[in-house]
Design a protein around this motif. Structure first.
Motif, PDB file in Angstrom:
ATOM      1  N   GLU A  41       0.845  -1.199   0.000  1.00  0.00           N
ATOM      2  CA  GLU A  41       0.000   0.000   0.000  1.00  0.00           C
ATOM      3  C   GLU A  41       0.877   1.245   0.000  1.00  0.00           C
ATOM      4  O   GLU A  41       1.972   1.264   0.567  1.00  0.00           O
ATOM      5  N   GLY A  42       0.378   2.279  -0.656  1.00  0.00           N
ATOM      6  CA  GLY A  42       1.142   3.522  -0.769  1.00  0.00           C
ATOM      7  C   GLY A  42       1.977   3.567  -2.039  1.00  0.00           C
ATOM      8  O   GLY A  42       2.545   4.602  -2.388  1.00  0.00           O
ATOM      9  N   HIS A  43       2.064   2.404  -2.731  1.00  0.00           N
ATOM     10  CA  HIS A  43       2.904   2.342  -3.943  1.00  0.00           C
ATOM     11  C   HIS A  43       2.136   1.753  -5.122  1.00  0.00           C
ATOM     12  O   HIS A  43       2.728   1.201  -6.035  1.00  0.00           O
ATOM     13  N   ALA A  99       7.864  10.865  -6.178  1.00  0.00           N
ATOM     14  CA  ALA A  99       7.170   9.740  -5.532  1.00  0.00           C
ATOM     15  C   ALA A  99       7.333   8.458  -6.350  1.00  0.00           C
ATOM     16  O   ALA A  99       7.492   7.363  -5.796  1.00  0.00           O
ATOM     17  N   TYR A 100       7.304   8.593  -7.667  1.00  0.00           N
ATOM     18  CA  TYR A 100       7.456   7.447  -8.574  1.00  0.00           C
ATOM     19  C   TYR A 100       8.845   6.821  -8.415  1.00  0.00           C
ATOM     20  O   TYR A 100       8.993   5.597  -8.322  1.00  0.00           O
ATOM     21  N   LYS A 101       9.860   7.685  -8.331  1.00  0.00           N
ATOM     22  CA  LYS A 101      11.233   7.174  -8.172  1.00  0.00           C
ATOM     23  C   LYS A 101      11.396   6.437  -6.843  1.00  0.00           C
ATOM     24  O   LYS A 101      12.077   5.408  -6.764  1.00  0.00           O
ATOM     25  N   VAL A 102      10.750   6.950  -5.797  1.00  0.00           N
ATOM     26  CA  VAL A 102      10.779   6.286  -4.480  1.00  0.00           C
ATOM     27  C   VAL A 102      10.084   4.927  -4.574  1.00  0.00           C
ATOM     28  O   VAL A 102      10.562   3.918  -4.041  1.00  0.00           O
ATOM     29  N   THR A 103       8.954   4.890  -5.292  1.00  0.00           N
ATOM     30  CA  THR A 103       8.200   3.636  -5.478  1.00  0.00           C
ATOM     31  C   THR A 103       9.045   2.580  -6.177  1.00  0.00           C
ATOM     32  O   THR A 103       9.062   1.410  -5.772  1.00  0.00           O
ATOM     33  N   ALA A 136      15.532  -1.206 -10.324  1.00  0.00           N
ATOM     34  CA  ALA A 136      14.773  -0.325 -11.225  1.00  0.00           C
ATOM     35  C   ALA A 136      15.097   1.141 -10.962  1.00  0.00           C
ATOM     36  O   ALA A 136      15.301   1.548  -9.825  1.00  0.00           O
ATOM     37  N   SER A 137      15.151   1.907 -12.042  1.00  0.00           N
ATOM     38  CA  SER A 137      15.292   3.362 -11.903  1.00  0.00           C
ATOM     39  C   SER A 137      14.638   3.999 -13.117  1.00  0.00           C
ATOM     40  O   SER A 137      14.539   3.379 -14.177  1.00  0.00           O
ATOM     41  N   SER A 138      14.187   5.229 -12.939  1.00  0.00           N
ATOM     42  CA  SER A 138      13.488   5.910 -14.032  1.00  0.00           C
ATOM     43  C   SER A 138      14.442   6.800 -14.826  1.00  0.00           C
ATOM     44  O   SER A 138      15.353   7.401 -14.268  1.00  0.00           O
ATOM     45  N   PHE A 139      14.203   6.833 -16.132  1.00  0.00           N
ATOM     46  CA  PHE A 139      14.993   7.705 -17.004  1.00  0.00           C
ATOM     47  C   PHE A 139      14.271   9.035 -17.253  1.00  0.00           C
ATOM     48  O   PHE A 139      14.779   9.898 -17.955  1.00  0.00           O
TER      49      PHE A 139
END
Length: 488
Positions: A53-55, A71-75, A94-97
């Motif tokens: 929950e929370g993600h 928040a997305y990067k933390v998720t 995982a990491s976001s570009f």
């Protein structure tokens, strides 16, 4: 693919333009989209309990636009170590570009607007596989190297006839196409509602196995399997993240059916694979995978494997491995594939079909070669490879997936003007155990004295030079010599 699925795939692919403007490359695009689609599809399929929950998708949507990217990067980081085993595997490292908050907000809004009701009805798996195929066909993405044309996979599966009793393996799994097609075939040719509890358990826990050594590709495979209803929990088989040519590959179970398209080329940095159980050590990946495959079959187990031409004719260790294969297995059929069906136009490939013998000597008595290469169209975007192109081969192959003596006796040799011919084992031996057998004059190939296109010649020369360089590096590494880097 239905019109609805085709339409949704087109809309998803168009989102790449938004990402492109934010500096995200084609190579990164489907991986980035997979993270978001996993969250959205979990909401749509009622499987959000595996995500903390929370993600979840609605948590991401609820964030204020300027805060959403953070928040997305933390998720992404959180899900790499929290949630179900599958969630942790898909989000591992995982990491976001994505750099701009507005890019993420646009993606979230556009994904939310898609026709999810019909997507659920048509099948989420087809939607996701459509996206992978679209990516593979985009040359700039470089994804074609791990995407085998679906019609080829389906033809290989059709003649191998998977059953519920099989232990099915793909040691170079890519995005999971072979395992998904095998699953589709066995469910279509059996009634899952009639399976006993023991059969259900065997199907879920001890049927599909694979390995993929590129982490981004591995997450795509896990997502693909999950959406096609295959249990991709690594504790229940599924596709493991690892290198088949290392000791990790030895953990794959002995199988009754292996379907695969191993990577072409030599081991990176030269040198030999770290596995010590191969009889014939070599840095050539295809020969290493071929050894893994025929050694990984149970007696009576069968395999269908895509391999480039050099595996059929290379001398030295190559010839020794072919002899070992023909001793230990009944190598009953070779399908010479048309050119242009893979990402590199000049690469010539074949499918080898063989069955592991009960004993380790003298299993191959005759080899049947089907030439689907000579005088075929140049396949590509204009001329698409279809199921119909394989229909005559499948009919000629016959109904026995094992290629047993009785079924081979029913086959018809079409002679020098036909596409299907039989060569006895001693005939192959007189060729120096070369299996690169062609007899039809190919009018598309070199038309008399005409040379192939210069670009194709240059490409083939580069492949050969690259392989030779890697072999030499491997020899120097084994001798403990330093390798001089040449400025150029």
């Amino acid at each position: 693919m239905s019109n609805v699925t085709h339409d949704i795939v087109g809309k998803l692919w168009n989102l790449c333009n938004i990402l492109k403007d934010d500096g995200v490359t084609y190579h990164q695009y489907v991986t980035e989209l997979t993270y978001l689609l996993f969250l959205k599809m979990a909401e749509e399929t009622g499987t959000e309990d595996q995500i903390p929950e929370g993600h979840r998708w609605r948590d991401l949507e609820a964030k204020a636009a300027p805060d959403r990217l953070e928040a997305y990067k933390v998720t992404l980081i959180h899900l790499g170590s929290h949630g179900s085993t599958l969630v942790k595997e898909i989000f591992a490292n995982a990491s976001s570009f994505i750099k701009k908050p507005a890019t993420l907000s646009t993606l979230v809004a556009e994904i939310d607007k898609l026709d999810w009701y019909n997507a659920r009805k048509e099948g989420m798996g087809d939607l996701y596989e459509g996206l992978l195929e679209k990516n593979a066909n985009e040359k700039k993405s470089g994804a074609g190297q791990y995407f085998t044309p679906r019609v080829l996979i389906d033809s290989m599966v059709a003649v191998m006839k998977p059953t519920l009793d099989d232990i099915i393996q793909d040691p170079a799994a890519g995005t999971g196409g072979f395992l998904i097609a095998a699953n589709h075939y066995l469910r279509e040719h059996s009634d899952p509602d009639s399976w006993t509890e023991a059969q259900q358990r065997k199907y879920r826990r001890n049927t599909f196995f694979g390995m993929e050594h590129v982490q981004d590709t591995h997450r795509l495979a896990l997502m693909n399997l999950m959406l096609h209803g295959i249990d991709s929990d690594p504790n229940a088989g599924g596709i493991h993240y690892g290198d088949t040519l290392s000791p990790e590959g030895q953990a794959l179970p002995l199988s009754t059916l292996i379907l695969t398209n191993p990577p072409f080329g030599t081991k990176k940095g030269g040198g030999l694979p770290t596995r010590t159980d191969f009889t014939y050590p070599t840095s050539n990946k295809q020969f290493c995978f071929l050894q893994h495959i025929y050694r990984g079959l149970k007696p009576g187990g069968r395999a269908a494997v895509v391999l480039p031409d050099n595996v059929l004719f290379e001398s030295g260790i190559g010839a020794q491995i072919r002899r070992d294969l023909m001793d230990k297995c009944n190598l009953h059929t070779i399908l010479r594939l048309p050119t242009g069906i893979f990402y590199a136009q000049g690469v010539k490939t074949n499918v080898l079909f063989f069955t592991r013998g009960e004993k380790d000597k003298g299993n191959t008595k005759e080899v049947w070669v089907y030439d689907l290469r000579a005088n075929m169209p140049q396949f590509g975007k204009r001329t698409v490879l279809t199921k119909q192109h394989f229909a005559d081969f499948e009919a000629a192959y016959g109904d026995d997936p094992l290629g047993g003596a009785k079924s081979l006796a029913k086959r018809k040799d079409t002679g020098e003007l036909g596409r299907f011919r039989r060569f006895m084992r001693d005939e192959v031996a007189t060729r120096g155990d070369s299996l690169d057998i062609a007899w039809l004059k190919d009018d598309n190939d070199t038309n008399g004295d005409e040379l192939p296109e210069p670009a194709m010649l240059a490409q083939e020369a580069l492949i050969e030079l690259g392989a030779a360089m890697e072999e030499l590096r491997g020899i120097l590494a084994e001798l403990g010599e330093d390798i001089l880097e040449v400025e150029g």
